[in-house]
Write a protein that holds these residues in place. Sequence first.
Motif, mmCIF file in Angstrom:
data_model
loop_
_atom_site.group_PDB
_atom_site.id
_atom_site.type_symbol
_atom_site.label_atom_id
_atom_site.label_comp_id
_atom_site.label_asym_id
_atom_site.label_seq_id
_atom_site.Cartn_x
_atom_site.Cartn_y
_atom_site.Cartn_z
ATOM 1 N N ILE A 1 0.870 -1.181 0.000
ATOM 2 C CA ILE A 1 0.000 0.000 0.000
ATOM 3 C C ILE A 1 0.906 1.231 0.000
ATOM 4 C CG2 ILE A 1 -1.743 1.287 1.279
ATOM 5 C CD1 ILE A 1 -2.817 -1.359 2.285
ATOM 6 N N GLY A 2 0.836 1.992 -1.080
ATOM 7 C CA GLY A 2 1.759 3.082 -1.296
ATOM 8 C C GLY A 2 1.910 4.053 -0.137
ATOM 9 N N GLU B 1 11.436 4.733 1.676
ATOM 10 C CA GLU B 1 11.064 3.406 1.168
ATOM 11 C C GLU B 1 10.428 3.508 -0.209
ATOM 12 O OE1 GLU B 1 10.053 1.022 5.324
ATOM 13 O OE2 GLU B 1 8.555 2.397 4.471
ATOM 14 N N TRP B 2 9.615 4.538 -0.393
ATOM 15 C CA TRP B 2 8.964 4.737 -1.690
ATOM 16 C C TRP B 2 9.987 5.045 -2.770
ATOM 17 C CZ3 TRP B 2 4.456 3.508 -3.615
ATOM 18 C CH2 TRP B 2 3.956 4.150 -4.749
ATOM 19 N N ALA C 1 13.132 3.171 -7.489
ATOM 20 C CA ALA C 1 14.418 2.898 -8.121
ATOM 21 C C ALA C 1 14.518 1.435 -8.546
ATOM 22 C CB ALA C 1 15.559 3.257 -7.167
ATOM 23 N N ARG C 2 14.046 0.525 -7.684
ATOM 24 C CA ARG C 2 14.095 -0.900 -8.017
ATOM 25 C C ARG C 2 13.171 -1.197 -9.206
ATOM 26 N NH1 ARG C 2 12.408 -4.225 -3.077
ATOM 27 N NH2 ARG C 2 12.939 -5.958 -4.504
ATOM 28 N N HIS C 3 12.023 -0.516 -9.237
ATOM 29 C CA HIS C 3 11.113 -0.727 -10.359
ATOM 30 C C HIS C 3 11.718 -0.204 -11.652
ATOM 31 C CE1 HIS C 3 7.513 -0.924 -12.751
ATOM 32 N NE2 HIS C 3 7.412 0.401 -12.849
ATOM 33 N N LYS C 4 12.401 0.901 -11.559
ATOM 34 C CA LYS C 4 13.036 1.466 -12.748
ATOM 35 C C LYS C 4 14.097 0.523 -13.290
ATOM 36 C CE LYS C 4 15.147 5.760 -14.394
ATOM 37 N NZ LYS C 4 15.587 7.129 -14.016
ATOM 38 N N GLY D 1 1.596 14.717 -3.341
ATOM 39 C CA GLY D 1 1.945 14.179 -2.033
ATOM 40 C C GLY D 1 1.398 12.800 -1.735
ATOM 41 N N THR D 2 0.513 12.272 -2.572
ATOM 42 C CA THR D 2 -0.075 10.949 -2.331
ATOM 43 C C THR D 2 0.652 9.895 -3.149
ATOM 44 O OG1 THR D 2 -2.250 11.925 -1.939
ATOM 45 C CG2 THR D 2 -2.163 9.574 -2.441
ATOM 46 N N GLN D 3 1.224 8.912 -2.478
ATOM 47 C CA GLN D 3 1.945 7.818 -3.129
ATOM 48 C C GLN D 3 0.947 6.752 -3.581
ATOM 49 O OE1 GLN D 3 5.794 8.438 -0.136
ATOM 50 N NE2 GLN D 3 4.533 6.598 0.019
ATOM 51 N N HIS D 4 0.967 6.451 -4.874
ATOM 52 C CA HIS D 4 0.003 5.478 -5.391
ATOM 53 C C HIS D 4 0.588 4.800 -6.617
ATOM 54 C CE1 HIS D 4 -1.181 7.913 -8.938
ATOM 55 N NE2 HIS D 4 -0.873 8.940 -8.150
#
Length: 380
Positions: free
Chosen positions: A13-14, A21-22, A27-30, A51-54
């Motif tokens: 959950i973002g 951590e986000w 970076a790992r996804h990239k 500001g909302t991580q999703h």
Amino acid sequence: MPLKAIIDGETIIGPDLSKVEWAELKARHKNGLPVRMCCCGAPGHLRTTKGTQHFYHAADTGCPHDNESKEHLEIKYLIYRICQAGQWETSVEFPSADRTWICDVFAQKDGRKIVFEIQLSPIPSSDLLSRDMKYQDEGIESYWLLDNYLDRAKEFESWYDSHIYPDDDRHKERIPYIDRSFFFTGTENHLFIAKNIRTVGLRAKKQTLFSTNNPEIPLAVWVREVLKGNYRNYLLESAAIFQRKHALRSQASPALLRLRDFYQKIIRDETYQEKVRKYYRKIAGTDRLRNDSVVQQKFREISFETDWFKREYETIMSESYGLFSWKKLTGHSTSYPVFRLESEAKIKKLDECVRKFSQWEHSFDEALNNLDREIAARGK
């Protein structure tokens, strides 16, 4: 724009992740770490919007769950966090076992299951009814936060009216002497009473809610009230009050319909008085009958009874008698009688009055028949 996705076999959950951590996850996804969307299994990516991580879907996936606004995401996550803080087992974007529905927030505790649905865009009535019925069929309490609440208040009120006035539909007429304001209530009660759907008004940008009795409720306060069962109980209590009023109305309806018949005969059409006038003309126009003391006495008794009946009707309809109040209804300049639909005792008193009127009407017809026989006997 979903809040969660599956990464490395784990549901993420973002907003639960810290900014560090986000950033590391992005970076790992990239660098090739796959992201799979929970709602449809399609590939996805990470994003921060105001500001909302999703998460969001990769291009051309065609998933219908990829069009949520920032306000929708924020409200959904806030509800999720409040439920978690209350020690509820909570999920966002939770699917049913057969994936026929996906709710915004699902929470369960001590055998109680709740879903929250945040609806910022207009939802067709058929969709609202069918989607909520799925929750009802599974024994889930559903709560709809509707942003276009007031725009649809008339529509929801029409559902309520159809539910509350079935007798009117059947008879093609309204039950007389009933003040409809006695049944007035708010939109959340219209929906719950008519369709068993739990709703509340939403102001998404302010993250506040509103109901009939409270023009502004902080979102967090309302969610906690739902979790405690208080909002459910409020709706159930309102429905119980309605059921009580509806039962009284159904109980009083036969007498009220009969009373209207008497109004038409006594006041509007003067049916009884006209019969008396007809006999007066007949007796006064015949010397033999005009001078007959027996006929005259019977006629005077009937005439007196007719005058008494009108006075009795007026007494019963007066405010001082306690059964009716006189009000100026909406759109009318004249006052009209409204039955005081308060208790079985009032209805019992009304029934007694109508029964007395019916007995008098029968006696009146018998008296006229007797007078006819006297007149006929004088003609022999």
